[in-house]
Design an enzyme around this catalytic site. Structure first.
Site, PDB file in Angstrom:
ATOM      1  N   THR A 193       8.550  58.322  64.929  1.00 15.75           N
ATOM      2  CA  THR A 193       7.962  57.190  64.555  1.00 15.75           C
ATOM      3  C   THR A 193       9.020  56.509  63.376  1.00 15.75           C
ATOM      4  O   THR A 193       9.817  57.103  62.736  1.00 15.75           O
ATOM      5  CB  THR A 193       6.805  57.386  63.499  1.00 15.75           C
ATOM      6  OG1 THR A 193       5.825  58.079  64.380  1.00 15.75           O
ATOM      7  CG2 THR A 193       6.057  56.214  62.840  1.00 15.75           C
ATOM      8  N   GLY A 242       4.011  60.637  60.232  1.00 18.85           N
ATOM      9  CA  GLY A 242       3.711  62.177  60.107  1.00 18.85           C
ATOM     10  C   GLY A 242       2.297  62.106  61.209  1.00 18.85           C
ATOM     11  O   GLY A 242       2.368  61.281  61.939  1.00 18.85           O
TER      12      GLY A 242
HETATM   13  N1  GLY Z   1       2.304  58.910  62.903  1.00 12.29           N
HETATM   14  C1  GLY Z   1       2.657  58.680  64.654  1.00 12.29           C
HETATM   15  C2  GLY Z   1       1.665  59.293  65.128  1.00 12.29           C
HETATM   16  O1  GLY Z   1       0.806  60.100  64.755  1.00 12.29           O
HETATM   17  O2  GLY Z   1       1.378  58.879  66.490  1.00 12.29           O
END
Ligand code: GLY
Length: 341
Positions: free
Chosen positions: A201, A253
């Site tokens: 991410t 996360g």
């Molecule tokens: N934070 C990205 C996801 O959990 O997809």
């Protein structure tokens, strides 16, 4: 001979004292930073993404354009994480999620999108060209194609292919703490020198010279997720939220636990109540820890926030989360405080 990793570390931190002084001054004497743009983004990859955003912010451009261009840099990275070469789902397909939000509370997102290189730009088109906020799956892909985005071939990076082949041996799903930062960036382990990326991410929030805020978030989600799984990144209020009167927040996360507390919206609401960005991020993290109990020991969530005064802050469950900041004074990578040290 200075290797690449050391060189980046030294360039990042050579100006750290000066920058830290200026940043600290801006934090201890809050003022409206109109005219002083800034951009922050998650993980070490944020340094490069911020540079792309700064090409717009540094020339007085709009925060919305900057946060789109910034995370496109990460989406384009050949061996990276959030784009077409990222870790696939359990069935071997890379599925991408992204969101974007501007100073007028306009927002757009796409989820479960396949074979499109820049999901964040499709999210922006959803925001600007449809009456909707979110398009998913084949509908999102059809919209992207109709908007002129080329349909790409999925091409797993070497490291994603290797990780998937390895994963297939056990087909066990265990989220890996700080996987977003494993293998890239100045503070990453040595795989970075081999050019390997293995994470998911990037979230970015920015303030432009007019003092307006925008944010973006883009991800391949968790590697080896169930087919159809969405995380927090495409969900406005979870992975991203912007309120131009108060501030902006993005998350990274384990998305399930960010969604559970409407994380980014919660952080912005806490800033509305007067908390600093770091205190607001910490309070939202504490909320997740209260809900998860002992299970919080095995997950990572981090929030990164910016308020209308130009103050920034972050907080994570686990140590190891860092964020990148770029201002007129320079750039820096800052390790965030965390609940577990
Ligand atoms: N934070 C990205 C996801 O959990 O997809």
């Amino acid at each position: 001979m200075i290797n690449r990793r050391k060189f980046i570390l030294s360039s990042v931190f050579s100006s750290a004292a000066v920058l830290a002084g200026k940043l600290a001054a801006s934090q201890s004497a809050p003022r409206n930073l109109k005219g002083n743009p800034l951009v922050i983004s998650t993980w070490d990859a944020g340094l490069s993404a911020n540079r792309a955003a700064w090409e717009i912010l540094g020339k007085g451009g709009r925060a919305l354009d900057a946060v789109e261009k910034g995370v496109m840099d990460t989406e384009s990275s050949i061996n990276c994480c959030v784009g077409l070469g990222a870790n696939p789902d359990r069935d071997g397909f890379v599925t991408l999620d992204a969101s974007i939000m501007d100073e007028f509370a306009n927002c757009g997102s796409v989820a479960f999108l396949e074979r499109i290189k820049h999901p964040v730009s499709v999210a922006r088109r959803v925001m600007e060209k449809t009456p909707h906020v979110m398009l998913v799956g084949s509908g999102a892909q059809q919209f992207a194609i109709a908007e002129g985005f080329p349909l790409e071939e999925q091409k797993l990076s070497e490291s994603a292919q290797k990780a998937y082949t390895e994963w297939l041996k056990t087909s066990e799903y265990k989220p890996v703490i700080n996987i977003e930062n494993k293998g890239h960036g100045p503070s990453a382990p040595s795989q970075f020198e081999n050019g390997e990326w293995n994470h998911d991410t990037i979230g970015m929030v920015a303030m432009d010279t007019n003092g307006n805020l925008s944010g973006s978030c883009t991800t391949s989600g968790m590697g080896f997720k169930m087919r159809g799984r969405l995380g927090d990144s495409p969900i406005i209020g979870a992975g991203l939220f912007v309120d131009n009167e108060i501030g902006a927040c993005t998350a990274t996360g384990q998305g399930e636990d960010v969604i559970r507390v409407a994380g980014s919206h919660t952080v912005v609401e806490l800033m509305r109540q007067g908390l600093s960005p770091e205190a607001a991020c910490k309070s939202a993290i504490n909320r997740i820890i209260r809900i998860k109990g002992d299970k919080a020991k095995s997950i990572q969530v981090a929030f990164l926030a910016l308020n209308k005064k130009g103050q920034v802050g972050a907080y994570a469950i686990q140590k190891g989360f860092s964020y990148a900041i770029r201002t007129n004074a320079g750039e820096k990578l800052i390790p965030a405080k965390s609940f577990y040290s």
